[in-house]
Every structure is written in C-alpha cells, then in structure tokens.
Design a protein around this motif. Sequence first.
Motif, short mmCIF file in Angstrom:
data_model
loop_
_atom_site.label_atom_id
_atom_site.label_comp_id
_atom_site.label_asym_id
_atom_site.label_seq_id
_atom_site.Cartn_x
_atom_site.Cartn_y
_atom_site.Cartn_z
N VAL A 196 10.46 -3.81 8.49
CA VAL A 196 10.16 -2.51 9.10
C VAL A 196 8.67 -2.44 9.45
O VAL A 196 8.29 -2.03 10.56
CB VAL A 196 10.54 -1.34 8.13
N VAL A 197 7.82 -2.88 8.52
CA VAL A 197 6.37 -2.88 8.77
C VAL A 197 6.06 -3.76 9.99
O VAL A 197 5.31 -3.38 10.89
CB VAL A 197 5.61 -3.40 7.52
N ASP A 198 6.68 -4.94 10.03
CA ASP A 198 6.41 -5.89 11.13
C ASP A 198 6.94 -5.35 12.46
O ASP A 198 6.29 -5.52 13.50
CB ASP A 198 7.06 -7.25 10.82
N PHE A 199 8.11 -4.71 12.43
CA PHE A 199 8.67 -4.13 13.66
C PHE A 199 7.70 -3.08 14.20
O PHE A 199 7.43 -3.04 15.41
CB PHE A 199 10.03 -3.48 13.36
N CYS A 200 7.20 -2.24 13.32
CA CYS A 200 6.27 -1.18 13.77
C CYS A 200 5.03 -1.82 14.40
O CYS A 200 4.58 -1.40 15.47
CB CYS A 200 5.87 -0.28 12.60
N LYS A 201 4.50 -2.86 13.76
CA LYS A 201 3.29 -3.50 14.31
C LYS A 201 3.59 -4.09 15.69
O LYS A 201 2.81 -3.92 16.64
CB LYS A 201 2.78 -4.58 13.35
N ALA A 202 4.74 -4.76 15.79
CA ALA A 202 5.10 -5.35 17.09
C ALA A 202 5.27 -4.27 18.16
O ALA A 202 5.19 -4.55 19.35
CB ALA A 202 6.39 -6.16 16.93
N ASN A 203 5.49 -3.02 17.72
CA ASN A 203 5.65 -1.92 18.66
C ASN A 203 4.44 -0.98 18.66
O ASN A 203 4.53 0.20 18.99
CB ASN A 203 6.94 -1.15 18.36
N GLY A 204 3.29 -1.52 18.22
CA GLY A 204 2.04 -0.80 18.39
C GLY A 204 1.69 0.23 17.34
O GLY A 204 0.83 1.09 17.58
N VAL A 205 2.33 0.15 16.16
CA VAL A 205 2.02 1.13 15.11
C VAL A 205 1.79 0.39 13.78
O VAL A 205 2.61 -0.42 13.37
CB VAL A 205 3.17 2.15 14.94
N ILE A 206 0.67 0.71 13.14
CA ILE A 206 0.40 0.13 11.81
C ILE A 206 0.86 1.13 10.75
O ILE A 206 0.35 2.25 10.68
CB ILE A 206 -1.11 -0.11 11.61
N VAL A 207 1.83 0.71 9.92
CA VAL A 207 2.24 1.52 8.77
C VAL A 207 2.00 0.68 7.52
O VAL A 207 1.80 -0.52 7.59
CB VAL A 207 3.73 1.95 8.84
N GLY A 208 1.99 1.33 6.35
CA GLY A 208 1.76 0.62 5.10
C GLY A 208 3.05 0.50 4.31
O GLY A 208 4.10 1.02 4.68
N ARG A 209 2.92 -0.20 3.18
CA ARG A 209 4.07 -0.39 2.29
C ARG A 209 3.58 -0.23 0.86
O ARG A 209 2.48 -0.71 0.53
CB ARG A 209 4.60 -1.81 2.51
N SER A 210 4.35 0.46 0.04
CA SER A 210 3.92 0.69 -1.33
C SER A 210 3.84 -0.62 -2.11
O SER A 210 4.51 -1.59 -1.78
CB SER A 210 4.92 1.61 -2.04
N GLY A 211 2.99 -0.62 -3.14
CA GLY A 211 2.90 -1.79 -4.01
C GLY A 211 3.25 -1.36 -5.41
O GLY A 211 2.49 -0.64 -6.04
N GLY A 212 4.39 -1.71 -5.89
CA GLY A 212 4.75 -1.26 -7.24
C GLY A 212 5.75 -2.19 -7.87
O GLY A 212 6.59 -1.77 -8.66
N GLY A 213 5.68 -3.47 -7.47
CA GLY A 213 6.61 -4.44 -8.04
C GLY A 213 8.02 -4.17 -7.57
O GLY A 213 8.25 -3.38 -6.65
N ALA A 214 9.00 -4.79 -8.25
CA ALA A 214 10.39 -4.71 -7.79
C ALA A 214 10.90 -3.28 -7.73
O ALA A 214 11.70 -2.93 -6.88
CB ALA A 214 11.27 -5.54 -8.71
N ARG A 215 10.41 -2.42 -8.62
CA ARG A 215 10.98 -1.07 -8.71
C ARG A 215 10.44 -0.14 -7.63
O ARG A 215 11.11 0.80 -7.22
CB ARG A 215 10.68 -0.49 -10.09
N HIS A 216 9.24 -0.38 -7.15
CA HIS A 216 8.61 0.63 -6.30
C HIS A 216 7.97 0.09 -5.02
O HIS A 216 7.09 0.75 -4.47
CB HIS A 216 7.53 1.36 -7.11
N SER A 217 8.35 -1.07 -4.54
CA SER A 217 7.66 -1.57 -3.33
C SER A 217 8.50 -1.39 -2.07
O SER A 217 8.28 -2.05 -1.07
CB SER A 217 7.26 -3.04 -3.51
N ASN A 218 9.46 -0.46 -2.13
CA ASN A 218 10.39 -0.28 -1.01
C ASN A 218 10.10 1.00 -0.22
O ASN A 218 11.00 1.55 0.40
CB ASN A 218 11.83 -0.25 -1.53
#
Length: 466
Positions: A407-429
């Motif tokens: 999803v992050v990569d799709f947004c970048k390829a379409n001109g938008v930078i979004v972030g992604r949470s960092g919280g290990g397996a439980r919270h990085s989605n």
Amino acid sequence: MSLTNQPDPEARARVVAQDLQNVMHPIVQHRALEKSQLVVTGAQGSTIVDADGSTYLDAMAGLWCVNIGYGRTELAQIAAEQMEQVAYYPHTAMNLPAARLAEQINALMGGGYHTYFVNSGSEANEAGFKVARQYAKHEFPGQFRFKTIARYYAYHGTTLATLAAGGMGERKMKFEPFAGEFIHVPAPTCYRCPLGLEYPSCKVACAKAIETTILGEGPQTVAEVIVEPIMSGVGVAVPPDEYLPMVEAICRKYDVLLHVDEVINGFGRTGKMFGHQHYGISPDIMAVAKGIVSAYLPIAATVVKDSVFNSFLGEVAEARQVMQVNTYGGHPAAAAVAVRNIEIMLEEKLADRSATMGAHLIEGLRERLFRHAITGDVRGKGLLIGIELVTDRESRTQLDGALVQGVVDFCKANGVIVGRSGGGARHSNTIVLSPPLIITRSECDTLIEVLDKALAATVARMAGQG
Ligand SMILES: Cc1ncc(COP(=O)(O)O)c(C=O)c1O
C-alpha cells in the motif's frame, strides 16, 4: 543541482553513487536503497520534488515534523540575519531568540513553565528523565526515586535511555540488555486492547495498571511516568478521554512526576497546540521537538513546570543547579527560526486548521476506505491519522506485512508519500498520515483518492493470490 523540478538525471545519478559509497542511512536497508531512492531537491507547501522531476504529496511532513509546510524562505533570512549578528554562544549565557522562544512556549502553556533547550526529541526526553531524577534527589532525600514508568509500544527516541523507555521490542533487541529502570505497562491501544477488554466496560484498566505498577515497584522508587498523549508511531492510538486525567491523578497521589512526550503531538499536530491540552492535564515535564521549528533547523526542548524548576534554585554552594549541559542548546539561529515558526502557526491558526482539515480527512477516509474489507479502523485527532489494515473486520487479523508495504509503495508510485506504523508483528499494519498543517482540501482529497485505489489494488492482489 537547483531547487526546481527540472529533471537532472546526470546530477541525480552522481548523488546516488556518491551516497551509496559513503553514507550510512538510518533504519532503511541499503540493499533497498540500491533499487529505489528519493533524492529530494526541492519542496514547497506539502509537495517534495525528486531530482528526476517527480513530485510527491508528502503526507508525512518529512518525519512528522514540517508542520508549517516547506519553502518558507523568510525563515532562511531570519537564520542568516541571526548568524550575522551572533551565530553562537553557549547557553550558560543568555541570548535574545532563546529567551523569546521560552517566553512563547510558556505563554502557550498558560504560564508557569521554564524551558531547557536541547537538539532533538530524544535528547528532550533524556533531559526529562534526568530532571525527574535530580528533582527526586532534591525533594525526597532518603528515598531512591529513579524509575520511569512507560508504556509498551511507545517510542520516545533513539538514545539508549529513550530506547529503554520505549516499548517497541524490535527496535530495542539489537541493543539489549538495558539497565532496569524503565518499567512498562499496557498501552491504551484500544483497537487491540492488550488486556483483551473493550471500552467503556474496561473502565480504563490500562490507566489503573499504572497504579498497580507504582505500588508493586514501591512509590519511593518511582520518579516519573512518561506518556505520549496520542501515541503516534504505534499507529496512532487515541486514548479514551478519561485515560490521561486518570494517569495524572495517580501521579499526584504518589508524588510521581508526569512527563508528556509532545515531540510529534506538539505544535498543532492534533488540532490543539499540545496534545495533552485535549485532556485538561497539567504535565510536570514536557518534551518538544519537530513542530517547534517545523524542522527548518535542529532545536528541541524540555519544558518544566515551575514547581519542579523551583527545586533547582538555591545558593551556589547547594549545587542544586541543572546538572546537564549541551553545546548547542538554545542555539540562537535555530531559536530565532523557531520563534518565527510559532508566530506563523499562530497567525495562520494552524492548530485550528489541523482540527478542521483532520476532521475532513478522517470523514473522507472513513467514507471511502470502509468499502474495502481490509480497512479495520480509521482513527486520529487533527492531522495525526492511522488507517489499520486487517484481513477482515470480524477477526481483526493484521494484514500481512508485505501487503501493508505494498500500500505504501502503491501510494508512492502514484505520487503520495504515506507512512507505516512500527510496532512489530502486532502493530505494524497501520498506514499513518501526518501531513503539513497547511495541506489543502484538494490535497486531502487526492490523498483519499490514492489510498482508495491502493486498498482496491491490495484487495485485488489478495483475490489473485487466493
Ligand atoms: C514520540 C516521539 N518522541 C521522541 C522522538 C525522538 O525524536 P528525535 O528523532 O528528534 O530524536 C520521536 C521521533 O520520531 C517521537 O516520535
């Protein structure tokens, strides 16, 4: 290379080669950088420009920090004028911009605070830990109050002590063991309650866990509790309204200081000047960075309530002074830029704008994204927003990491930078958004549009895989 969006592929190739041979980057894998890089050569408003001529809507404001937006050239002039007048002198002496900046911060807090200047959010929290410990040494002789109570999945910085205070296992494990003075309690991550409860029948048990922990550790060993009012890095966890007042009441009951981390929340991000102001609490220690200067120069601060500050007053022979120093603290040029940055925020009412534009964005995201079965939750306050992705809403199973990255990569390829949470397996989605507070309505609509397409593409990809 110029600061325009004229593509300059040769200069870009030179920078990439020079960089890959010489630079060690933070947190990103160099093998990934060999395949795809951003070489940012221009920025204006909410848009950044790559040397290849591509433009991107930066829905992360850099690293959650360019609150007033890019390209405010008046700040460059202010820095230059200050550097011509006096570029630097240590803050054991006084300087005009730092005094004015501390006065501004005090006014934003409603009075009753002094400010100690540092250079980054990590250092601001680190200085806060030390203020809490030194205060305890002065005020509770005979006790040994040195522990900080923090939450799992919190992020408070990158130094050893702030990492130890943080609660993100995978960020910590390569540096362990840490000393044992940071004790963790469950966080108010309500969509995935660590206690398996549901609000409001939970009666905010996660706040009560702080009292249990203080009692278990022994109140005479606890110096402070640290909280980020609205947790950002874990995927934007907005606590129940009662949570922070309950935490404050527990702190007061046991003479434990309340330390708030406003490094991301502060300076309008959540729709008020500071995140804790949504909850009517009065912190003893507050760490600020990022939005204080919208990242135009490095400066940060540890803001201390006068009841704590007064503990550092005394005769010289008593040695009660702040037992910390750093070379660049209160840097005149950075402080001058921060002063103007705050004036701009007030003149343009950017905290209010964050509230209204954030509400527009959250409403639009909910309307469009809940059409996709993988949208589990859309939450936030002001322009601090998280979109949690799941395999299905019923089970709330976290979407596979590769799909979330897709999803992050799709947004970048379409001109938008979004972030992604960092919280290990439980919270990085969780997809995270923290755009400049000057983002326009139409840019918000572009963001919604691109995320909608990104989720549709992800659902299609999952159907193809299934
Ligand atoms: C909540 C919070 N606290 C502290 C920090 C550390 O700030 P810095 O990277 O300026 O050291 C960060 C960084 O993102 C943060 O998100």
